[in-house]
Design an enzyme around this catalytic site. Structure first.
Site, PDB file in Angstrom:
ATOM      1  N   GLU A 159      -3.038  -4.442  -3.634  1.00 25.61           N
ATOM      2  CA  GLU A 159      -3.590  -5.249  -4.087  1.00 25.61           C
ATOM      3  C   GLU A 159      -3.233  -4.791  -5.427  1.00 25.61           C
ATOM      4  O   GLU A 159      -3.163  -5.436  -6.323  1.00 25.61           O
ATOM      5  CB  GLU A 159      -4.809  -5.727  -3.925  1.00 25.61           C
ATOM      6  N   GLU A 190       0.617   5.508   0.764  1.00 30.07           N
ATOM      7  CA  GLU A 190      -0.500   6.208   1.440  1.00 30.07           C
ATOM      8  C   GLU A 190      -0.251   7.875   1.015  1.00 30.07           C
ATOM      9  O   GLU A 190       0.704   7.582  -0.032  1.00 30.07           O
ATOM     10  CB  GLU A 190      -0.808   6.162   2.596  1.00 30.07           C
ATOM     11  N   CYS A 198      -4.029   0.520  -2.612  1.00 31.48           N
ATOM     12  CA  CYS A 198      -4.208  -0.336  -1.873  1.00 31.48           C
ATOM     13  C   CYS A 198      -2.733  -1.118  -2.482  1.00 31.48           C
ATOM     14  O   CYS A 198      -2.550  -1.390  -3.802  1.00 31.48           O
ATOM     15  CB  CYS A 198      -5.096  -1.493  -1.335  1.00 31.48           C
ATOM     16  N   ASN A 252       1.405  -0.960   0.100  1.00 30.67           N
ATOM     17  CA  ASN A 252       0.094  -0.329  -0.180  1.00 30.67           C
ATOM     18  C   ASN A 252       0.966   1.192   0.065  1.00 30.67           C
ATOM     19  O   ASN A 252       1.732   0.795   0.616  1.00 30.67           O
ATOM     20  CB  ASN A 252      -0.574   0.112   1.153  1.00 30.67           C
ATOM     21  N   CYS A 300     -10.742  -3.322  -4.482  1.00 32.79           N
ATOM     22  CA  CYS A 300      -9.481  -4.057  -5.096  1.00 32.79           C
ATOM     23  C   CYS A 300     -10.519  -5.737  -5.557  1.00 32.79           C
ATOM     24  O   CYS A 300     -10.317  -6.070  -6.613  1.00 32.79           O
ATOM     25  CB  CYS A 300      -8.627  -4.522  -3.985  1.00 32.79           C
ATOM     26  N   CYS A 345     -10.343  -4.669   0.068  1.00 37.11           N
ATOM     27  CA  CYS A 345     -11.329  -3.781   0.088  1.00 37.11           C
ATOM     28  C   CYS A 345     -12.186  -4.249  -1.613  1.00 37.11           C
ATOM     29  O   CYS A 345     -11.932  -5.007  -2.530  1.00 37.11           O
ATOM     30  CB  CYS A 345     -10.539  -2.540   0.251  1.00 37.11           C
TER      31      CYS A 345
HETATM   32  N1  THU Z   1      -5.427  -1.517   2.795  1.00 39.53           N
HETATM   33  C1  THU Z   1      -4.612  -2.861   1.315  1.00 39.53           C
HETATM   34  O1  THU Z   1      -3.259  -2.717   0.731  1.00 39.53           O
HETATM   35  N2  THU Z   1      -5.574  -3.302   1.315  1.00 39.53           N
HETATM   36  C2  THU Z   1      -6.274  -3.846   1.487  1.00 39.53           C
HETATM   37  O2  THU Z   1      -7.164  -5.229   1.104  1.00 39.53           O
HETATM   38  C3  THU Z   1      -7.123  -3.099   3.084  1.00 39.53           C
HETATM   39  C4  THU Z   1      -6.647  -2.001   3.220  1.00 39.53           C
HETATM   40  C5  THU Z   1      -4.702  -0.640   3.227  1.00 39.53           C
HETATM   41  C6  THU Z   1      -4.677   1.342   2.395  1.00 39.53           C
HETATM   42  C7  THU Z   1      -4.829   2.000   3.601  1.00 39.53           C
HETATM   43  O3  THU Z   1      -3.620   2.127   2.930  1.00 39.53           O
HETATM   44  C8  THU Z   1      -4.534   1.013   4.539  1.00 39.53           C
HETATM   45  O4  THU Z   1      -4.595  -0.183   4.430  1.00 39.53           O
HETATM   46  C9  THU Z   1      -5.904   0.984   5.685  1.00 39.53           C
HETATM   47  O5  THU Z   1      -6.627   1.306   5.320  1.00 39.53           O
END
Ligand code: THU
Length: 136
Positions: free
Chosen positions: A59, A48, A57, A46, A93, A90
């Protein structure tokens, strides 16, 4: 390679990718590893952003790496979260996985290294895809 070995390899690459996660806002790191139809594996984390909505994310980072290298079919994707619990993808994704596979396997794991395998159909029943509006 048998399926379990393949899934364990994906989980191990997802763990490696998690180390690269850039998550200063949520402090929740995620790693993913996708294997495409041609057998190539792509890791992702991920990423941010101070403008939260610009975050990506793990994925999607992994999938977009594969797609941008010319791959169009996901065979399986492993996901690892930094909290030691199984991390489900999520909704966005799930939709992106759906674009590149109808029968992808989604592999989750926890700190006990237990592996649980879901089909995309289980996580995204009745998914919307191009077949719903493009002529075959
Ligand atoms: N996140 C992912 O990278 N993948 C997921 O399946 C769930 C959420 C990340 C997004 C964000 O950077 C952090 O987790 C919190 O939501």
């Amino acid at each position: 390679m048998d399926e379990l070995k393949k899934y364990q390899k994906l989980v191990s690459i997802a763990h490696e990718s998690l180390k690269e996660a850039y998550a200063p806002y949520s402090d929740f790191k995620v790693g993913a590893a996708v294997i495409m139809e041609d057998g190539k594996i792509y890791g992702g984390c991920n990423v941010e952003n101070a403008s939260f909505g610009a975050s990506n994310c793990a994925e999607r980072t992994a999938i977009f790496k594969g797609v941008s290298e010319g791959n169009r079919k996901i065979e399986a994707i492993a996901i690892v979260g930094s909290n030691g619990e199984k991390t489900f993808p999520c909704g966005i994704c799930r939709q992106v996985i759906n674009e590149f596979s109808k029968d992808a396997k989604i592999i989750l794991t926890n700190s006990n290294k237990e592996i649980e395998v879901f089909t995309l159909e289980e996580l995204l029943p009745h998914g919307f895809s191009k077949q719903d509006f493009l002529e075959e």
